[in-house]
Design a protein around this motif. Structure first.
Motif, short mmCIF file in Angstrom:
data_model
loop_
_atom_site.label_atom_id
_atom_site.label_comp_id
_atom_site.label_asym_id
_atom_site.label_seq_id
_atom_site.Cartn_x
_atom_site.Cartn_y
_atom_site.Cartn_z
N LEU A 2 0.97 -1.24 -0.64
CA LEU A 2 0.00 -0.05 -0.07
C LEU A 2 0.64 0.92 -0.29
CD1 LEU A 2 -2.85 0.96 0.32
CD2 LEU A 2 -2.56 1.35 2.57
N TYR A 3 1.78 1.54 0.35
CA TYR A 3 2.63 2.48 1.18
C TYR A 3 3.41 3.53 0.15
CZ TYR A 3 1.74 2.68 5.89
OH TYR A 3 1.80 2.66 7.27
N ARG A 4 3.83 1.56 -0.92
CA ARG A 4 4.56 1.94 -2.05
C ARG A 4 3.87 2.13 -3.47
NH1 ARG A 4 5.11 -1.67 -6.52
NH2 ARG A 4 4.20 -3.67 -5.63
N LEU A 5 3.21 1.47 -3.69
CA LEU A 5 1.65 2.08 -4.47
C LEU A 5 1.08 4.23 -4.89
CD1 LEU A 5 -0.34 -1.44 -4.88
CD2 LEU A 5 1.37 -0.32 -6.70
N TYR A 6 1.06 3.92 -3.39
CA TYR A 6 0.50 5.33 -3.29
C TYR A 6 1.74 6.38 -3.11
CZ TYR A 6 -1.61 8.63 -0.75
OH TYR A 6 -2.36 10.57 0.14
N PHE A 7 2.74 6.03 -2.18
CA PHE A 7 3.68 7.33 -2.39
C PHE A 7 4.66 7.39 -3.39
CE2 PHE A 7 2.73 6.56 2.49
CZ PHE A 7 2.62 7.87 2.63
N GLU A 8 4.38 6.17 -4.88
CA GLU A 8 5.34 5.72 -5.61
C GLU A 8 4.58 6.80 -7.01
OE1 GLU A 8 7.19 2.47 -8.42
OE2 GLU A 8 5.38 2.70 -7.70
N ASN A 9 3.12 7.52 -6.03
CA ASN A 9 2.36 7.65 -6.84
C ASN A 9 2.26 9.08 -6.85
OD1 ASN A 9 0.14 9.07 -8.90
ND2 ASN A 9 -1.17 8.01 -7.61
N TYR A 10 1.69 9.58 -5.38
CA TYR A 10 2.01 11.05 -4.60
C TYR A 10 3.55 11.85 -4.86
CZ TYR A 10 -2.98 10.02 -4.34
OH TYR A 10 -4.36 9.78 -5.57
N LEU A 11 4.27 11.27 -4.86
CA LEU A 11 5.05 11.83 -4.18
C LEU A 11 6.18 12.32 -5.16
CD1 LEU A 11 6.22 10.40 -1.04
CD2 LEU A 11 5.84 12.59 -1.48
#
Length: 451
Positions: A439-448
Motif C-alpha cells: 500500500l505504501y509503495r503504490l500510494y507514495f510512488e504515485n503522490y511523491l
C-alpha cells in the motif's frame, strides 16, 4: 506459562458464531486420528490453527463456512443438528439450543476496544511477567497505530484483578498544550492525575495542597518536588505496588527542555529502586513512538535500561482471528490478499475489517482496488498525514522514493532511514531496508513523484 485474557466479551444479543453440538462433536471425535494436533489439521485443511482449536474445544464461535470446511476435511457433511449459534446475553455467553441456556465465563469488561482485541499471548506474557517480576522500567516501542495502547490496557486490566496491585494510566494526549510546554506545569499535572486516579482523599492521607506546589518548587525545583511527592505521599502510604503507565510519551519529544528533565527523572526513580525498597513499589511502563532526533545523556536515559518490547505486525492467524471477532466472512484467499496489500499493520487491518462490517458501499474488491488512491479508505487521515510529513521534509521523501524504486545504496545508520523506520514507513528485514507494505509503495510512488 501464564494464560491471560482467555475470554472476549461481545455486545449483548449478538451472534458470536457457531459451535458444534454434542452430536457434531461426537462425529468429529470419531474421525480425529490419535495424536493428531491442531497445527496438522490446519496445515492440511487450509484453516487457521486458532480456528481448528476453537472448533474442537467449542470455547469460541467460528464462521459457519469454517465448520463446513472442517467437516469436509474429515469427509463429513455438516448437518443442522451438528452446530448451534453462540450468543451473548448481558454478561453471560449462552448457547442458543432451544433448551436451557448454559452460562460460560466471559471477560466482564464492556469496553468496545476489549471486545475487538486480538490476543497476542507471547507479547502479553512478556509484558505481564516484566511488570510483575522486575523493578526496572518497561518500554513499549513501536510506530503509531501499532496497538501499543490497547495492549497496555489489556495487561493493566489483568493486573487490576489482582487486589495487591494498583494501577494508574496516564496518556499525554490528554494534557493541554500548556502542560507540554513547561516542566513545572507538566509535573504538577502528572502528580494531580496520579492522585486523582488513586482517589487520594478516600484512601490515603491528603498530601500538601497542590496550590503549595509552586512554593516548594522555588526551593527544591520541579523534579525534586515531584519525586518527594511520590516518595512521601504516595509510595510511603501505599501498601501495595503501583503500576504507572505513561502512554504517548513521544508528545514530550517536541520540547527538548521538557523531555531531557522528565526522562532524567524517570531514570533517577529507577536508580532509587536499586537501593531503596520503598521505590521498588513503583513499576513504570512507558509507551512511545520512537524519535531519531531525541538526544539524551545515556546515563540519564530510561531508554537503555529495563525491558524493551517492540510490537510486530499481525500475522495471518491474528488477522483471521480479528475477522472472526467481527463475524466477517473472509476466506483464506481474501485474508492473504489483504496481507499482501497492508502486511499485518494492526491499524490498516482493523480499518479494513471495520469498513467491510459497517459500510454498505464497500466491498473487499473495491477496498483493494482503490487502496493506493485518494478515494481509498486508507487515504484520510492515515496516508494523508504521512504525505504531509514527507512533503515538508524533501530529504526524507527523496530517500523514501529511492527505497520504493529499489535504488537506495545507503545503510541503516543513515538519519533519514532511522526516521523512516520510526515513522513506520520502512522496515529493516533480512539485512535489507524495505517499504513496510505494498500500500505504501503504490500510494507514495504515485503522490511523491513530483518531489
Amino acid at each position: 506459562m501464564l494464560s491471560i485474557f482467555d475470554n472476549i466479551n461481545y455486545q449483548d444479543g449478538v451472534i458470536m458464531g457457531y459451535i458444534l453440538t454434542e452430536a457434531g462433536k461426537k462425529k468429529v471425535d470419531e474421525k480425529l486420528p490419535q495424536g493428531c494436533n491442531c497445527s496438522e489439521i490446519a496445515r492440511e485443511s487450509g484453516l487457521y490453527r486458532t480456528t481448528v482449536s476453537r472448533i474442537i474445544d467449542r470455547n469460541y464461535g467460528v464462521r459457519l463456512g469454517s465448520l463446513e470446511d472442517f467437516f469436509s476435511y474429515f469427509d463429513l457433511k455438516l448437518e443442522e443438528t451438528d452446530y448451534q449459534e453462540l450468543k451473548n446475553n448481558e454478561n453471560t455467553t449462552t448457547i442458543n439450543t432451544g433448551e436451557s441456556k448454559q452460562p460460560q465465563n466471559t471477560n466482564p469488561s464492556q469496553n468496545p476496544e476489549v471486545q475487538k482485541y486480538v490476543k497476542r499471548p507471547l507479547i502479553e506474557e512478556q509484558l505481564y511477567e516484566s511488570l510483575l517480576f522486575t523493578n526496572s522500567i518497561l518500554r513499549i516501542k513501536a510506530p503509531k497505530k501499532m496497538g501499543k495502547t490497547i495492549l497496555i490496557n489489556q495487561v493493566l486490566e489483568q493486573v487490576k484483578m489482582k487486589k495487591k496491585y494498583q494501577t494508574v494510566s496516564i496518556s499525554f494526549q490528554e494534557a493541554d498544550n500548556s502542560h507540554l510546554s513547561e516542566l513545572n506545569e507538566l509535573l504538577r499535572w502528572l502528580y494531580a492525575n496520579v492522585s486523582n486516579q488513586l482517589n487520594i482523599k478516600d484512601k490515603l492521607e491528603l498530601p500538601p495542597k497542590l496550590n503549595e506546589w509552586d512554593n516548594l518548587t522555588k526551593t527544591f525545583g520541579s523534579k525534586m518536588t515531584c519525586t518527594n511527592y511520590f516518595e512521601k505521599y504516595l509510595l510511603q502510604k501505599l501498601n501495595n505496588s503501583l503500576f504507572l503507565c505513561l502512554d504517548n510519551l513521544e508528545l514530550l519529544f517536541l520540547n527538548e527542555n521538557i523531555y531531557q528533565d522528565f526522562l532524567g527523572m524517570l531514570r533517577s526513580w529507577n536508580d532509587k529502586a536499586s537501593r531503596n525498597s520503598l521505590w521498588q513499589k513503583l513499576r513504570v511502563v512507558i509507551s512511545y513512538a520512537p524519535n531519531t532526533d531525541t538526544k539524551i545523556n545515556p546515563n540519564q536515559s530510561p531508554f537503555n535500561i529495563g525491558t524493551a518490547i517492540e510490537l510486530p505486525e499481525f500475522n495471518l492467524e491474528e488477522v483471521q482471528q480479528l475477522a472472526e471477532i467481527y463475524q466477517l466472512n473472509l476466506d483464506n484467499s481474501q485474508v492473504r490478499e489483504l496481507m499482501n496489500m497492508v502486511e499485518g499493520h494492526p491499524y490498516l487491518v482493523r480499518l479494513t475489517i471495520d469498513s467491510l462490517k459497517t459500510r454498505n458501499d464497500m466491498t473487499f474488491e473495491k477496498i483493494l482496488e482503490t487502496a493506493p488512491t485518494k478515494d481509498g479508505i486508507y487515504h484520510s487521515p492515515h496516508l494523508q498525514e504521512y504525505l504531509a510529513i514527507l512533503k515538508q521534509h524533501s530529504d526524507l521523501a527523496e530517500v523514501f522514493l529511492s527505497i520504493i524504486k529499489g535504488n537506495y545504496l545507503g545503510n541503516i545508520e543513515n538519519h533519514a532511514i532511522k526516521t523512516l523506520i520510526n515513522l513506520g514507513l520502512v522496515k529493516y528485514q533480512d539485512g535489507k531496508i524495505l517499504v513496510r507494505c505494498k500500500l505504501y509503495r503504490l500510494y507514495f510512488e504515485n503522490y511523491l513523484g513530483d518531489i
